[in-house]
Scaffold this active site. Structure first.
Site, mmCIF file in Angstrom:
data_model
loop_
_atom_site.group_PDB
_atom_site.id
_atom_site.type_symbol
_atom_site.label_atom_id
_atom_site.label_comp_id
_atom_site.label_asym_id
_atom_site.label_seq_id
_atom_site.Cartn_x
_atom_site.Cartn_y
_atom_site.Cartn_z
ATOM 1 N N GLU A 212 0.852 -1.193 0.000
ATOM 2 C CA GLU A 212 0.000 0.000 0.000
ATOM 3 C C GLU A 212 0.890 1.246 0.000
ATOM 4 O OE1 GLU A 212 -2.536 1.848 -0.803
ATOM 5 O OE2 GLU A 212 -3.959 0.535 0.229
ATOM 6 N N ASN B 43 -10.267 4.481 0.608
ATOM 7 C CA ASN B 43 -9.203 4.341 -0.376
ATOM 8 C C ASN B 43 -9.310 5.461 -1.409
ATOM 9 O OD1 ASN B 43 -7.381 2.022 -0.023
ATOM 10 N ND2 ASN B 43 -9.231 0.768 -0.111
ATOM 11 N N ASP C 244 -9.806 0.398 -5.311
ATOM 12 C CA ASP C 244 -8.823 0.517 -4.231
ATOM 13 C C ASP C 244 -8.122 1.865 -4.399
ATOM 14 O OD1 ASP C 244 -6.534 -0.156 -2.346
ATOM 15 O OD2 ASP C 244 -7.623 -2.052 -2.321
#
Length: 282
Positions: A15, A143, A193
């Site tokens: 991430e 996100n 995402d």
């Protein structure tokens, strides 16, 4: 369009990729293993923390502002020293930070979520001029935090809703009015995402479980999708000397018998320029 492996290390939950413009270096996180990762040429670098870390902004050549499950802190890349700037849901032991990005005014937006993704346990905050302010409540998996180059909009998603939202901004970067749906992926069954916006104002979104990154025009129309080697793509970031390389993190978490590509970090040379990541103003 060729996708290559930028870094072969497997992230349980990759991430927060960040291209540092002064160092010409990519940084990213493996949230679950509590690591900050990077590389310089063929040299792999990593820093281990005692708590979950997920996103960062660059302050100067040697310092990052990092979001953890309990605070926002300054981290010195060269010395490893860290200094807390402010607490972040420190009394909520079940939550952690997730996606985040610096806005054009030097503020830092960060999302939080329950570690087990309990519904509506998360939020989005903005750190600006030394203070942390809540912006959006009752989110499950925040996100896709990113900003249009004209400074008019912020974007975000609550992944389970399968909708990317567009939030109008005031001249100083604070939200004004209600957010509106920018892209609705419910019909396609896609899970948005992380996202980033290029210099032309087009949004690139990593889509969890779909092995792809898609590009959307400023009116929300899908223009193209790049097939990726990993199923669970998590977040893109522009980088490289001319900002025409798209780096994308992925996750191996929850995959039975994952192939070697799952959880790796990838790069794609594009014919599109990204925006330089904004500096966090301390």
């Amino acid at each position: 369009m060729k996708v290559t492996t930028f870094d072969p290390r497997v992230c349980t939950l990759g991430e927060g990729p960040l291209w540092h413009p002064e160092r010409q270096q990519l940084f990213w996180f493996d949230i679950i293993t509590k690591r900050l990762l990077s590389r310089q040429g063929d040299t792999s670098l990593e820093w281990q923390f005692d708590r979950h870390v997920s996103a960062a902004g660059w302050v100067d050549r040697d310092r990052l502002m990092i979001a953890s499950e309990t605070d926002l802190f300054l981290f010195n890349i060269e010395t490893g020293a860290s200094d807390t700037l402010c607490p972040l849901e420190v009394d909520q032991v079940s939550t952690r930070s997730n996606d985040g990005r610096t806005d054009p005014w030097g503020g830092f937006w960060i999302g939080t979520m329950d570690k087990g993704a309990a519904p509506q346990a998360g939020a989005i905050y903005r750190w600006y001029k030394g203070e942390l302010h809540p912006l959006v409540h009752d989110l499950t998996i925040p996100n896709a935090i990113c900003f249009s180059p004209d400074r008019k909009y912020a974007f975000y998603t609550d992944t389970p809703t399968r909708q990317i939202m567009r939030q109008p901004l005031k001249a100083d970067g604070w939200p004004t009015g209600a957010a509106e749906v920018f892209v609705d992926l419910n019909e396609e069954g896609l899970n948005p995402d992380g996202a980033v916006i290029d210099a032309q104002g087009y949004l690139w979104n990593a889509q969890w479980g779909a092995a792809r990154v898609a590009r959307y025009s400023p009116d929300g129309t899908e223009l193209m999708a790049v097939a990726m080697p990993a199923i669970q793509m998590t977040c893109p970031a522009f980088g490289g000397p001319d900002l025409t390389t798209l780096f994308v993190t992925s996750a191996a978490e929850g995959i039975d018998s994952p192939t070697e590509n799952q959880g790796q970090t990838f790069s794609i040379r594009l014919g599109h320029n990204g925006q330089q990541e904004h500096r966090v103003i301390i």
